[in-house]
Design an enzyme around this catalytic site. Sequence first.
Site, PDB file in Angstrom:
ATOM      1  N   LYS A 173       0.811  -1.220   0.000  1.00  0.00           N
ATOM      2  CA  LYS A 173       0.000   0.000   0.000  1.00  0.00           C
ATOM      3  C   LYS A 173       0.844   1.269   0.000  1.00  0.00           C
ATOM      4  O   LYS A 173       0.400   2.316  -0.467  1.00  0.00           O
ATOM      5  CB  LYS A 173      -0.930   0.018   1.218  1.00  0.00           C
ATOM      6  CG  LYS A 173      -0.226   0.038   2.564  1.00  0.00           C
ATOM      7  CD  LYS A 173      -1.232   0.039   3.711  1.00  0.00           C
ATOM      8  CE  LYS A 173      -0.543  -0.035   5.078  1.00  0.00           C
ATOM      9  NZ  LYS A 173       0.067  -1.364   5.298  1.00  0.00           N
ATOM     10  N   HIS A 213       1.006  -2.890  15.135  1.00  0.00           N
ATOM     11  CA  HIS A 213       1.575  -1.790  14.348  1.00  0.00           C
ATOM     12  C   HIS A 213       1.589  -0.564  15.239  1.00  0.00           C
ATOM     13  O   HIS A 213       0.541  -0.128  15.724  1.00  0.00           O
ATOM     14  CB  HIS A 213       0.739  -1.532  13.095  1.00  0.00           C
ATOM     15  CG  HIS A 213       1.457  -0.741  12.040  1.00  0.00           C
ATOM     16  ND1 HIS A 213       1.985   0.515  12.264  1.00  0.00           N
ATOM     17  CD2 HIS A 213       1.744  -1.037  10.729  1.00  0.00           C
ATOM     18  CE1 HIS A 213       2.557   0.959  11.170  1.00  0.00           C
ATOM     19  NE2 HIS A 213       2.428   0.036  10.219  1.00  0.00           N
ATOM     20  N   GLU A 247       6.475  -5.370   8.650  1.00  0.00           N
ATOM     21  CA  GLU A 247       5.745  -4.886   7.475  1.00  0.00           C
ATOM     22  C   GLU A 247       6.186  -3.470   7.109  1.00  0.00           C
ATOM     23  O   GLU A 247       5.392  -2.525   7.079  1.00  0.00           O
ATOM     24  CB  GLU A 247       4.238  -4.926   7.754  1.00  0.00           C
ATOM     25  CG  GLU A 247       3.703  -6.323   8.034  1.00  0.00           C
ATOM     26  CD  GLU A 247       2.292  -6.322   8.612  1.00  0.00           C
ATOM     27  OE1 GLU A 247       1.755  -5.223   8.855  1.00  0.00           O
ATOM     28  OE2 GLU A 247       1.742  -7.414   8.825  1.00  0.00           O
TER      29      GLU A 247
END
Length: 420
Positions: free
Chosen positions: A79, A208, A282
């Site tokens: 993304k 996250h 990530e």
Amino acid sequence: MNAAENGGYIQSLQMAPGIKGKKITWINKNGILGFVESIILSQKEASEPFYILDLGLLINLVHKWAHDLPMIQPYYAVKCNPNIEFLGAMAALGFSFDCASRAEIETVMALGVSSDRIIFANPCKAESHIKYAASVGVNLTTFDSINEVRKIKRSHPECALLIRIKVMDDSTFRSPLSSKYGALPNEIESLLQAAQAAQLDVIGVSFHIGSGGNDVYAYRYAIAAAKEVFDTTVQLGMPKMKVLNIGGGFTADTHFNVAVMAIKEGISKHFSEEEGLIFMAEPGRYFAEKCFTLATNIIGKRVRGDLREYWITDGIYGSMNCIVNDHAVVTCSPLGTTSNPINPTCTNAELYKSTVFGPTCDAYDTISTSYWLPDLEVDDWLLFPNMGAYTSATGSNFNGFTTSSIPTILYYSNISCVNF
């Protein structure tokens, strides 16, 4: 890296999906202005914006990650920037990928990436997308709600799960995520029990800390919270977890070094006795942001006293949407191919307070009202560095200016190492 290693990487990248057949120019790390000027002059009357992608810098960022965090496998967050040349380079370098939708999975797999190198890292997915993941063998995803457990049970019961947890207040981060995702501490046990009752395999924890923040010590707090979840599964009599996904939030600057220290301290303190544990991350911004420079042409000028106003070929509804959506601070350098051809960087020119507008008809399309620039002319250029994160990925087609059609030109800078 020595010359042989660099040559090997270039050869590998030249055969990469998305890059094969395209020219990669080797330049000195300080030669970017001359390289861009040569592109502009070769285009003659063309004035559309374009990106230049530094594959040499990408290689060095990959090496720094491998050196500083060798125990953590990065899954690039698509993304952040789904540029096909960039994804092709990442695929050729053996990267795994964090995908958030069917379209992202399709894009990555079209580059030859196998399904076992993909995590479907969206805690709330359309059921049709879950079915698609099942059909192509993407067998790892995240969840943080009972309803997600039910959808996965119906559509992909063989899928392994990571429970996404909320671990801190990330309101000071440029892109906070905890208001939307992450199980609260008092929800974790019931979610684990629901997955267990559905006979779904919860193999680890995901979190996250938020994107674009400075509190990198948040990784330590998050890792401690993840350990509590690992302990909870043991108490519930569930199979022992084996994956810790520390998410994203990495930046390619001095904060990365502090984050590395915090992560290593957290892992050493809480997971040193966990044998065979798999660590994932990530990262998106870390790899993409600094590798892209955006070149924009000046298509309009107005002088009001000492104020200079310029219109350029990309703006807030395009790549510069990062100013609004990602709270980015963008900078630029002038390239005066028309107004000052002998000194293309305009380094000795008098500076004027300048406003820079994007190309659309909306007054909101204002990039900056406080740049100090030389007296430029129509057909001169402005170069914007560090434009690889959440720029073209989130641009629109407003007023017919199509962000997704901005081309990318490839080069490989001769950078011996990356030091933050």
